[in-house]
Design a protein around this motif. Structure first.
Motif, short mmCIF file in Angstrom:
data_model
loop_
_atom_site.label_atom_id
_atom_site.label_comp_id
_atom_site.label_asym_id
_atom_site.label_seq_id
_atom_site.Cartn_x
_atom_site.Cartn_y
_atom_site.Cartn_z
N SER A 263 26.64 31.62 40.01
CA SER A 263 25.85 31.82 41.50
C SER A 263 27.08 32.18 42.30
CB SER A 263 26.03 30.18 41.54
OG SER A 263 26.81 29.45 42.00
N ALA A 264 26.45 32.51 43.40
CA ALA A 264 27.00 33.34 44.65
C ALA A 264 27.91 32.53 45.65
CB ALA A 264 25.90 33.84 45.43
N ILE A 265 28.27 31.38 45.18
CA ILE A 265 28.88 30.36 45.61
C ILE A 265 30.57 30.52 45.20
CG2 ILE A 265 29.68 27.97 45.85
CD1 ILE A 265 27.05 26.78 45.02
N LYS A 266 31.51 30.50 46.66
CA LYS A 266 32.46 31.29 46.67
C LYS A 266 33.67 30.39 46.76
CE LYS A 266 31.95 35.33 49.03
NZ LYS A 266 32.79 36.60 50.20
N LYS A 267 34.26 30.57 45.44
CA LYS A 267 35.93 29.73 45.49
C LYS A 267 37.41 30.43 45.47
CE LYS A 267 37.83 26.09 43.52
NZ LYS A 267 38.02 24.52 43.34
N ASP A 268 37.58 30.39 45.95
CA ASP A 268 39.02 31.26 46.38
C ASP A 268 38.92 32.48 46.42
OD1 ASP A 268 40.39 28.38 46.47
OD2 ASP A 268 40.47 29.19 44.30
N GLY A 269 37.85 32.86 47.86
CA GLY A 269 37.46 33.98 48.21
C GLY A 269 36.37 34.63 47.24
N LYS A 270 36.38 34.19 45.96
CA LYS A 270 35.33 34.98 44.59
C LYS A 270 34.39 34.34 44.22
CE LYS A 270 37.66 37.52 41.31
NZ LYS A 270 38.30 36.73 40.00
N GLU B 209 31.38 35.97 39.58
CA GLU B 209 32.33 36.71 38.88
C GLU B 209 33.05 35.66 38.16
OE1 GLU B 209 33.53 39.95 42.95
OE2 GLU B 209 33.02 37.77 43.18
N TYR B 210 33.75 35.08 38.52
CA TYR B 210 34.60 34.14 37.15
C TYR B 210 33.65 33.85 36.04
CZ TYR B 210 38.13 32.67 41.14
OH TYR B 210 37.95 32.44 42.17
N ALA B 211 32.94 33.38 36.02
CA ALA B 211 31.71 33.65 34.78
C ALA B 211 31.51 34.91 34.02
CB ALA B 211 30.45 32.86 35.42
N ARG B 212 31.80 35.96 34.74
CA ARG B 212 31.86 36.96 33.90
C ARG B 212 32.77 37.81 33.51
NH1 ARG B 212 27.87 40.45 38.27
NH2 ARG B 212 26.14 39.99 37.91
N ALA B 213 34.28 37.19 34.06
CA ALA B 213 35.22 37.33 33.13
C ALA B 213 35.18 36.04 32.02
CB ALA B 213 36.26 37.11 34.48
N GLY B 214 34.63 35.13 31.58
CA GLY B 214 34.48 34.13 30.83
C GLY B 214 35.19 32.69 31.44
N ILE B 215 35.50 32.53 33.08
CA ILE B 215 36.48 31.30 32.86
C ILE B 215 35.84 31.30 34.42
CG2 ILE B 215 37.87 31.00 35.51
CD1 ILE B 215 39.24 34.31 34.37
N GLU B 216 36.05 29.48 33.93
CA GLU B 216 34.68 28.23 34.07
C GLU B 216 36.11 27.74 35.13
OE1 GLU B 216 32.12 25.35 34.07
OE2 GLU B 216 32.01 27.17 31.99
N ILE B 217 35.25 27.40 36.18
CA ILE B 217 35.33 26.95 37.68
C ILE B 217 35.07 25.35 37.76
CG2 ILE B 217 36.15 27.27 39.56
CD1 ILE B 217 37.79 29.32 38.10
N GLU B 218 35.95 24.75 37.91
CA GLU B 218 35.57 23.27 38.05
C GLU B 218 34.54 23.40 39.61
OE1 GLU B 218 36.75 19.22 39.30
OE2 GLU B 218 38.39 19.87 38.17
#
Length: 192
Positions: free
Chosen positions: A20-27, A31-40
């Motif tokens: 989704s386009a929701i931002k977390k810490d400016g990203k 973008e996190y998902a494409r880098a393989g990073i799961e964010i809470e």
């Protein structure tokens, strides 16, 4: 299945998807998902106004949803699957309406190309402020237009309106500013 689908009508806290386009810490989350990073992700309240035309042909279920802005339908499908303890994923989505824009009034690309070739496309193009009708409308007094064009703060006495403005404006309310009939800007009202 039908009862479970219907149980989501109303307000519920939805966890947005990673893509989704929701931002977390400016990203953006994608973008996190494409880098393989799961964010809470923090659950967000969404409102499901109605779910209708539910069709069950297992393993497929389809339905029409009328929902609030910010609702992720793929997350709704996931949540329905979780409640059924089966899992679920969205396989198709048709957005039939956004604000006053409806699928019935949409043009197919082939039709747009035809209209363009015949110099008829202009009659289908909506003005830039077509989505802004819910905001109060003001016109800038001519002698103050330079302030607007320079991006300055404006004051209500620099504006006029032909609408009923008896209802007090709320702090942070967005208003439309025009120069005659030409839409110029959106401004945010600040009470202080």
């Amino acid at each position: 299945v039908i009862d479970t689908v219907k149980s989501f009508v109303g307000t519920y806290d939805q966890i947005p998807p990673m893509y989704s386009a929701i931002k977390k810490d400016g990203k953006k989350l994608y973008e996190y998902a494409r880098a393989g990073i799961e964010i809470e992700r923090t659950p967000r309240p969404v409102n499901i106004f109605s779910i209708e035309n539910i069709s069950v042909d297992l393993p497929y279920v389809s339905f029409d949803v009328h929902c609030s802005k910010g609702t992720y339908i793929r997350s709704l499908c996931r949540d329905i699957g979780d409640k059924l303890k089966l899992g679920a994923t969205m396989t198709a989505l048709v957005r039939s309406n956004v604000h006053e824009f409806t699928i019935e009034n949409a043009l197919k690309l082939q039709k747009i190309e035809e209209l363009f070739k015949n110099n008829e496309l202009d009659r289908y193009i909506l003005p830039v402020d077509a989505l802004l009708a819910d905001y109060r409308k003001y016109a800038i007094r001519e002698k103050y237009a330079k302030y607007l064009f320079n991006g300055n703060k404006l004051y209500l006495n620099q504006l006029v309106s032909d609408e009923d403005l008896s209802e007090k404006m709320a702090d942070k309310e967005i208003i439309r500013i025009y120069n005659g009939t030409e839409f110029l800007a959106l401004y945010e009202y600040c009470s202080d």
